[in-house]
Design a protein around this motif. Structure first.
Motif, PDB file in Angstrom:
ATOM      1  N   VAL A 467      27.545  -4.607 -25.135  1.00 38.88           N
ATOM      2  CA  VAL A 467      28.894  -5.046 -25.456  1.00 38.88           C
ATOM      3  C   VAL A 467      29.818  -4.602 -24.326  1.00 38.88           C
ATOM      4  N   MET A 468      30.299  -5.556 -23.542  1.00 37.44           N
ATOM      5  CA  MET A 468      31.207  -5.252 -22.439  1.00 37.44           C
ATOM      6  C   MET A 468      32.609  -5.118 -23.036  1.00 37.44           C
ATOM      7  N   ASN A 469      32.951  -3.885 -23.376  1.00 34.70           N
ATOM      8  CA  ASN A 469      34.078  -3.590 -24.252  1.00 34.70           C
ATOM      9  C   ASN A 469      35.334  -3.266 -23.446  1.00 34.70           C
ATOM     10  N   ASP A 470      36.272  -4.197 -23.426  1.00 30.54           N
ATOM     11  CA  ASP A 470      37.553  -3.961 -22.753  1.00 30.54           C
ATOM     12  C   ASP A 470      38.737  -4.054 -23.714  1.00 30.54           C
ATOM     13  N   HIS A 471      38.444  -4.183 -25.013  1.00 31.71           N
ATOM     14  CA  HIS A 471      39.470  -4.210 -26.063  1.00 31.71           C
ATOM     15  C   HIS A 471      40.464  -5.352 -25.893  1.00 31.71           C
ATOM     16  N   MET A 472      39.981  -6.481 -25.405  1.00 33.97           N
ATOM     17  CA  MET A 472      40.901  -7.613 -25.247  1.00 33.97           C
ATOM     18  C   MET A 472      40.120  -8.898 -25.049  1.00 33.97           C
ATOM     19  N   TYR A 473      40.817 -10.018 -25.242  1.00 36.90           N
ATOM     20  CA  TYR A 473      40.328 -11.310 -24.772  1.00 36.90           C
ATOM     21  C   TYR A 473      40.771 -11.412 -23.315  1.00 36.90           C
ATOM     22  N   ARG A 474      39.916 -10.951 -22.415  1.00 36.77           N
ATOM     23  CA  ARG A 474      40.367 -10.644 -21.060  1.00 36.77           C
ATOM     24  C   ARG A 474      40.753 -11.885 -20.250  1.00 36.77           C
ATOM     25  N   VAL A 475      40.014 -12.965 -20.404  1.00 35.67           N
ATOM     26  CA  VAL A 475      40.333 -14.140 -19.601  1.00 35.67           C
ATOM     27  C   VAL A 475      41.721 -14.676 -19.950  1.00 35.67           C
ATOM     28  N   LEU A 476      42.096 -14.595 -21.233  1.00 28.52           N
ATOM     29  CA  LEU A 476      43.434 -15.035 -21.635  1.00 28.52           C
ATOM     30  C   LEU A 476      44.484 -14.013 -21.260  1.00 28.52           C
ATOM     31  N   ASN A 477      44.116 -12.725 -21.378  1.00 24.56           N
ATOM     32  CA  ASN A 477      45.032 -11.670 -20.973  1.00 24.56           C
ATOM     33  C   ASN A 477      45.355 -11.775 -19.490  1.00 24.56           C
ATOM     34  N   LEU A 478      44.331 -12.091 -18.691  1.00 26.18           N
ATOM     35  CA  LEU A 478      44.550 -12.254 -17.251  1.00 26.18           C
ATOM     36  C   LEU A 478      45.504 -13.401 -16.971  1.00 26.18           C
ATOM     37  N   ARG A 479      45.327 -14.498 -17.680  1.00 31.38           N
ATOM     38  CA  ARG A 479      46.241 -15.632 -17.474  1.00 31.38           C
ATOM     39  C   ARG A 479      47.666 -15.275 -17.878  1.00 31.38           C
ATOM     40  N   ASP A 535      27.459   0.187 -26.337  1.00 33.92           N
ATOM     41  CA  ASP A 535      28.904  -0.056 -26.270  1.00 33.92           C
ATOM     42  C   ASP A 535      29.379   0.396 -24.893  1.00 33.92           C
ATOM     43  N   VAL A 536      29.554  -0.562 -23.983  1.00 31.83           N
ATOM     44  CA  VAL A 536      29.895  -0.265 -22.597  1.00 31.83           C
ATOM     45  C   VAL A 536      31.412  -0.322 -22.429  1.00 31.83           C
ATOM     46  N   ILE A 537      32.027   0.822 -22.180  1.00 34.26           N
ATOM     47  CA  ILE A 537      33.483   0.889 -22.062  1.00 34.26           C
ATOM     48  C   ILE A 537      33.874   0.466 -20.639  1.00 34.26           C
ATOM     49  N   ILE A 538      34.471  -0.700 -20.538  1.00 32.89           N
ATOM     50  CA  ILE A 538      34.761  -1.339 -19.261  1.00 32.89           C
ATOM     51  C   ILE A 538      36.233  -1.165 -18.890  1.00 32.89           C
ATOM     52  N   ASP A 539      36.478  -0.960 -17.622  1.00 35.75           N
ATOM     53  CA  ASP A 539      37.835  -0.950 -17.100  1.00 35.75           C
ATOM     54  C   ASP A 539      38.478  -2.309 -17.392  1.00 35.75           C
ATOM     55  N   PRO A 540      39.555  -2.359 -18.175  1.00 36.39           N
ATOM     56  CA  PRO A 540      40.158  -3.660 -18.511  1.00 36.39           C
ATOM     57  C   PRO A 540      40.706  -4.401 -17.302  1.00 36.39           C
ATOM     58  N   ASP A 541      40.896  -3.696 -16.183  1.00 35.79           N
ATOM     59  CA  ASP A 541      41.367  -4.347 -14.964  1.00 35.79           C
ATOM     60  C   ASP A 541      40.222  -4.732 -14.034  1.00 35.79           C
ATOM     61  N   ASP A 542      38.994  -4.480 -14.480  1.00 35.86           N
ATOM     62  CA  ASP A 542      37.839  -4.838 -13.649  1.00 35.86           C
ATOM     63  C   ASP A 542      37.672  -6.351 -13.651  1.00 35.86           C
ATOM     64  N   LEU A 543      37.637  -6.920 -12.473  1.00 39.42           N
ATOM     65  CA  LEU A 543      37.543  -8.367 -12.349  1.00 39.42           C
ATOM     66  C   LEU A 543      36.213  -8.711 -11.690  1.00 39.42           C
ATOM     67  N   PRO A 544      35.286  -9.334 -12.426  1.00 39.77           N
ATOM     68  CA  PRO A 544      34.008  -9.703 -11.812  1.00 39.77           C
ATOM     69  C   PRO A 544      34.215 -10.774 -10.752  1.00 39.77           C
ATOM     70  N   PRO A 545      33.321 -10.862  -9.783  1.00 42.66           N
ATOM     71  CA  PRO A 545      33.474 -11.874  -8.744  1.00 42.66           C
ATOM     72  C   PRO A 545      33.404 -13.291  -9.323  1.00 42.66           C
ATOM     73  N   PHE A 546      34.334 -14.118  -8.924  1.00 42.33           N
ATOM     74  CA  PHE A 546      34.308 -15.539  -9.282  1.00 42.33           C
ATOM     75  C   PHE A 546      35.237 -16.270  -8.331  1.00 42.33           C
ATOM     76  N   ASN A 547      35.254 -17.581  -8.413  1.00 40.96           N
ATOM     77  CA  ASN A 547      36.084 -18.381  -7.523  1.00 40.96           C
ATOM     78  C   ASN A 547      37.505 -18.417  -8.086  1.00 40.96           C
ATOM     79  N   LEU A 548      38.289 -17.413  -7.714  1.00 40.36           N
ATOM     80  CA  LEU A 548      39.634 -17.280  -8.269  1.00 40.36           C
ATOM     81  C   LEU A 548      40.522 -18.447  -7.857  1.00 40.36           C
TER      82      LEU A 548
END
Length: 557
Positions: A467-479, A535-548
């Protein structure tokens, strides 16, 4: 013989070995009949119909035989709708066997009644109702043909509560389980395609799910090696050429495409698409510049012609037939060097690899997801199956966990529904018990289906869940942070302790927060005797590589 028994005999003849479902009054008689066949067909009782249907979807993807899900009339069947849509969008053969209210109650707008056929008709290749027991064999045969023919997909059969126990007129009616008409290959199309590839300065092969589903991956690799042409894949095409093969540039498009693959698709002067189309995902909603001549080989002509980016040469054929003919035609071919094209691609690949390397060597805490998945990749055998849900978490296995065989990366690619990854892992382990199966999920995704940890424990299904746990819907939070100037609403939430919750269900559980613990915790989880959750506690600001750049261009419309 009763209607329920006829259907079960038919499922046996189809090769069905498991049924996933939830009992209810409208299918009670079928489950009762299934008791007498429990040594031949395993009934897996699930805790939600979305899970049952996703498990059946996964069975269909991996075996080519329609996976079977059993649902209760009305709310139970509608709970499976998301999973049916996943199967429809990804071309997975699935049979949804639904109970219905008694015949005398049809149209009375009573409890449990819904017009299943109308509701499911746009997301199924066929919808059927067995009104009389004597019709059961013919309906099941027709449903099978639609599920496995052409582009494949889900079918619905509803059976009223009072039909299951109705007697049929003969002992065992005949079944006809065959695929539908397969379009013939025109040899001149193969020769024309190969001439266009040979004449191109920047050719590219785009490999899709059709290559995986047709069992043609080995032939694909042999063809591109003969032509010395680079390959990119769609989401469902991952693994049709091993991602560590020098000709493979990886996944293309939104939701996991890398910059090298995207640059290849944009820069090619000829694109040969095998078992796919240029979809909205592949093209970042058609915002990625794609100017090369397009040839598509697809068993579904309608899919090719309904796509906004139409091919110059559409070839309606089974991709396996095409590859068989093409291999014979290039036996003595000597491929040109195309140095400028390969120099361009290798530079793009090196740029992407530098980005990936930086992320996977990160020592930061809270953890970077790239480091965790990279360590996981080192521990897993080549013969593994990875499943994912929907959300930012799936970018980690895209970048850090190469897909080496077809149908070993399972995702609800073309519908994008959350809640697929965990049930997919459960079914994958039942279908392929010899393989290591790992579900890599976001916390939001896992919360939608985690009740079936009980199913995993009861059924003894040994899967590992990260579980990549960042306590958020990160893709929407990023937007929200980028496009809405930080106006955050509805994307952050709290979570339970997933490790403790796993243990409460009877599974093993770990909480992973430190770099030094990554390898030992993953080793323990993979070695666990039953289901295991990390339960993997992930940095919520960690951005995996992708075509931004391409993703932002798409989101801006």
């Amino acid at each position: 013989m009763k209607c329920s028994q006829v259907i079960i005999e038919g499922l046996k003849a189809m090769g069905v070995r498991r049924i996933y479902g939830i009992i209810g009054t409208s299918n009670f008689a079928f489950v009762n009949a299934l008791y007498d066949y429990r040594d031949e067909i395993r009934y897996v009782s699930c805790r939600h119909e979305q899970v049952a249907a996703s498990m059946a979807d996964t069975e269909g993807r991996l075996t080519g035989i329609p996976g079977v899900a059993l649902t209760h009339s009305g709310p139970g069947t509608l709970n499976a709708l998301i999973s049916v849509a996943n199967a429809y969008k990804d071309g997975s053969p699935l049979l949804l066997l639904s109970g219905a209210v008694k015949r005398k109650l049809k149209g009375s707008d009573g409890m449990l009644e819904a017009d299943h056929q109308a509701i499911f008709s746009t997301l199924c290749r066929g919808v059927f109702r067995i009104e009389q027991a004597d019709h059961a064999a013919s309906v099941l045969s027709k449903a099978y043909t639609l599920a496995v023919s052409g582009g494949r997909g889900p079918v619905l059969i509803e059976v009223p509560e009072d039909v299951w126990d109705e007697e049929v007129g003969i002992d065992l009616p005949p079944f006809r389980f065959t695929g539908d008409y397969r379009p013939p290959l025109h040899v001149e199309d193969v020769w024309k395609t190969l001439e266009m590839v040979k004449e191109a300065e920047r050719p590219l092969v785009l490999s899709g799910g059709g290559v995986a589903y047709s069992g043609s991956s080995e032939m694909l690799v042999r063809l591109v090696e003969a032509l010395r042409v680079p390959v990119v894949t769609t989401g469902n095409g991952r693994g049709t050429i091993p991602e560590d093969h020098p000709l493979c540039l990886g996944r293309v498009g939104f939701g996991g495409g890398n910059t090298a693959a995207d640059a290849a698709l944009s820069g090619a002067d000829l694109i040969l698409g095998l078992g796919c189309v240029i979809s909205d995902l592949t093209s970042y909603e058609y915002t990625l510049p794609i100017e090369g001549d397009l040839i598509l080989v697809n068993i579904d002509m309608e899919a090719m012609l309904s796509c906004p980016l139409r091919p110059r040469l559409p070839i309606e054929a089974d991709v396996r037939d095409f590859l068989t003919e093409a291999l014979g035609a290039v036996r003595d071919y000597r491929a040109p060097e195309r140095k400028a094209w390969w120099d361009f691609l290798e530079n793009k690949r090196a740029e992407w690899n530098r980005t990936v390397e930086e992320a996977r060597s990160s020592d930061k805490e809270p953890l970077g997801g790239g480091r965790v998945i990279h360590e996981l990749s080192r521990l897993l055998p080549r013969e593994r199956i990875i499943t994912v849900g929907a959300g930012t978490h799936l970018l980690y296995p895209m970048a850090f966990l190469p897909c080496l065989e077809p149908l070993t990366y399972l995702s609800a690619v073309n519908f994008g529904a959350m809640g697929f990854g965990f049930p997919a892992a459960l079914a994958a382990k039942l279908v392929r018990p010899e393989r290591e199966v790992v579900a890599i999920l976001g916390d939001g995704d896992f919360m939608m289906t985690l009740q079936d940890l009980e199913t995993a424990c009861r059924e003894g299904i040994k899967v590992t869940v990260l579980v990549m746990n960042d306590h958020m819907y990160r893709v929407l939070n990023l937007r929200q942070r980028i496009q809405c100037q930080g106006r955050i609403l509805g994307t952050c939430h709290g979570n339970p302790d997933f490790a403790a919750l796993a243990r409460a269900f009877g599974a093993s559980g770990w909480r992973l927060e430190r770099v030094v613990d990554i390898e030992p915790v993953l080793r323990e989880a993979l070695a666990a005797e039953g289901p295991a959750v990390v339960d993997v506690i992930i940095d919520p600001d960690d951005l995996p590589p992708f075509n931004l750049e391409a993703s932002l261009r798409m989101s801006m419309g």
